[in-house]
Design a protein around this motif. Structure first.
Motif, PDB file in Angstrom:
ATOM      1  N   PRO A 142      51.779  16.230  15.407  1.00  0.00           N
ATOM      2  CA  PRO A 142      52.379  14.742  16.275  1.00  0.00           C
ATOM      3  C   PRO A 142      51.839  13.322  15.462  1.00  0.00           C
ATOM      4  O   PRO A 142      52.546  12.214  15.826  1.00  0.00           O
ATOM      5  CB  PRO A 142      50.645  14.204  16.963  1.00  0.00           C
ATOM      6  N   PHE A 143      51.380  13.001  14.372  1.00  0.00           N
ATOM      7  CA  PHE A 143      51.677  12.374  13.474  1.00  0.00           C
ATOM      8  C   PHE A 143      53.291  11.901  12.966  1.00  0.00           C
ATOM      9  O   PHE A 143      53.545  10.875  13.321  1.00  0.00           O
ATOM     10  CB  PHE A 143      51.526  12.558  11.849  1.00  0.00           C
ATOM     11  N   SER A 188      52.440  22.175  23.847  1.00  0.00           N
ATOM     12  CA  SER A 188      51.702  21.256  23.977  1.00  0.00           C
ATOM     13  C   SER A 188      51.878  20.219  24.945  1.00  0.00           C
ATOM     14  O   SER A 188      52.754  19.513  25.251  1.00  0.00           O
ATOM     15  CB  SER A 188      50.996  20.728  23.086  1.00  0.00           C
ATOM     16  N   GLY A 189      50.899  19.990  25.861  1.00  0.00           N
ATOM     17  CA  GLY A 189      50.590  18.647  26.835  1.00  0.00           C
ATOM     18  C   GLY A 189      51.249  19.422  28.156  1.00  0.00           C
ATOM     19  O   GLY A 189      52.059  18.603  28.656  1.00  0.00           O
ATOM     20  N   ALA A 213      55.965  22.693  20.512  1.00  0.00           N
ATOM     21  CA  ALA A 213      56.686  21.713  21.010  1.00  0.00           C
ATOM     22  C   ALA A 213      55.985  21.153  21.856  1.00  0.00           C
ATOM     23  O   ALA A 213      54.944  21.325  22.551  1.00  0.00           O
ATOM     24  CB  ALA A 213      58.205  22.495  22.282  1.00  0.00           C
ATOM     25  N   TYR A 214      55.791  19.682  21.155  1.00  0.00           N
ATOM     26  CA  TYR A 214      55.159  19.097  21.915  1.00  0.00           C
ATOM     27  C   TYR A 214      55.956  17.930  24.247  1.00  0.00           C
ATOM     28  O   TYR A 214      57.409  17.262  23.304  1.00  0.00           O
ATOM     29  CB  TYR A 214      55.096  17.547  21.151  1.00  0.00           C
ATOM     30  N   ALA A 215      55.107  18.275  24.588  1.00  0.00           N
ATOM     31  CA  ALA A 215      55.129  17.915  25.302  1.00  0.00           C
ATOM     32  C   ALA A 215      54.658  16.731  26.583  1.00  0.00           C
ATOM     33  O   ALA A 215      55.012  16.001  27.776  1.00  0.00           O
ATOM     34  CB  ALA A 215      55.339  18.508  27.422  1.00  0.00           C
ATOM     35  N   ARG A 221      50.256  11.339  23.364  1.00  0.00           N
ATOM     36  CA  ARG A 221      50.684  11.270  21.631  1.00  0.00           C
ATOM     37  C   ARG A 221      50.182  11.001  20.904  1.00  0.00           C
ATOM     38  O   ARG A 221      50.668  11.373  19.587  1.00  0.00           O
ATOM     39  CB  ARG A 221      52.495  11.207  22.457  1.00  0.00           C
ATOM     40  N   HIS A 222      49.859   9.933  21.218  1.00  0.00           N
ATOM     41  CA  HIS A 222      49.053   8.858  19.659  1.00  0.00           C
ATOM     42  C   HIS A 222      47.652   9.595  19.916  1.00  0.00           C
ATOM     43  O   HIS A 222      46.871  10.064  18.528  1.00  0.00           O
ATOM     44  CB  HIS A 222      49.352   7.563  19.737  1.00  0.00           C
TER      45      HIS A 222
END
Length: 277
Positions: A142-143, A188-189, A213-215, A221-222
């Protein structure tokens, strides 16, 4: 023939004689000489040097405005003797008595000055280091996404189990422009209504070697990397405290121990950031 004889003038007193004749502070002043022998002696007030009859004996007491408004007309004017008020009219008040006895103070427990036992310190070091590694691992991806190092695309859900915080989803990620395709990545998410097999969601990955994979959308997200790095900093601050590095007697050894304790979680975080790149 009458001869008028003039009386010689008295010599003027010198400055030293005038200072010697001046009364000391706080002493009473002798009555002044009379110009006419028939006049009574004049008593002088020692502070101001004015005749006693000219100094007021009673002065008005300074009162609040609401008390002055409520005072009846023609009643008591609030005048008090000059000995019972200050120079601005504020009445004198009795000073509170000071306690002469010893006051009881709360004793704080003495902190140990020696480090804890090696097994306890080693257990604390391992536990906090593992926690710092876990938080750094979940915050690295996430960073990089937050700073703009990511690749956009679409993820298709292939499996979702659990719900809420225990939800685990996997899918196939297809990058924009068919640059690469990743199978069996963790997603994720995922929203609660989009967990069915075959559902597609816009997502992002850090690169072809990424495993997640970030959804996430919006502030979520922060929140992932901010909270994770804050917990890493908390573990770094707790390591020198619970391992006894801050309680070493030698100052030089204490500085080295605290520095190494803080550098450990930092190096772990840098390693996971490099791996997630």
């Amino acid at each position: 023939m009458n001869v008028v004889t003039s009386r010689p003038a008295a010599p003027e007193p010198s400055a030293a004689a005038a200072r010697a004749a001046r009364p000391a502070p706080g002493t009473s002043v002798a009555p002044q000489p009379r110009l006419d022998p028939a006049d009574p002696p004049v008593e002088v007030e020692p502070t101001t040097g004015a005749p006693v009859d000219a100094v007021p004996r009673r002065v008005p007491v300074r009162q609040p405005r609401w008390q002055r408004r409520g005072a009846p007309a023609g009643g008591d004017t609030g005048w008090a003797p000059i000995e019972k008020v200050h120079w601005d009219g504020t009445p004198l008040r009795d000073e509170p008595r000071r306690r002469t006895g010893r006051t009881r103070t709360r004793r704080e427990p003495a902190r140990p000055t020696h480090p804890p036992d090696p097994p306890a310190g080693l257990a604390a070091l391992l536990t906090l280091s593992l926690l710092a590694a876990f938080f750094a691992w979940v915050s690295a991806g996430p960073f990089w996404l937050a700073v703009g190092h990511s690749t956009g695309g679409t993820v298709m859900i292939t499996e979702c189990v659990g719900g809420g915080l225990t939800q685990r989803c996997r899918g196939i990620f297809l990058a924009d422009g068919d640059r690469f395709q990743a199978h069996g990545v963790r997603v994720s998410g995922v929203p609660a209504g989009r967990t069915a097999t075959g559902s597609t969601l816009p997502a992002r990955m850090t690169g072809p070697q990424g495993s997640t994979a970030y959804a996430d959308t919006g502030p979520g997200r922060h929140l992932r990397w901010l909270l994770g790095l804050a917990l890493v900093a908390g573990c770094a601050a707790a390591i020198p405290r619970w391992t006894g590095a801050t309680r070493l007697a030698d100052e030089r050894q204490r500085r080295w121990a605290v520095g190494l304790a803080l550098a450990g979680p930092l190096l772990i975080t840098v390693g996971f950031l490099a791996a997630a790149w």
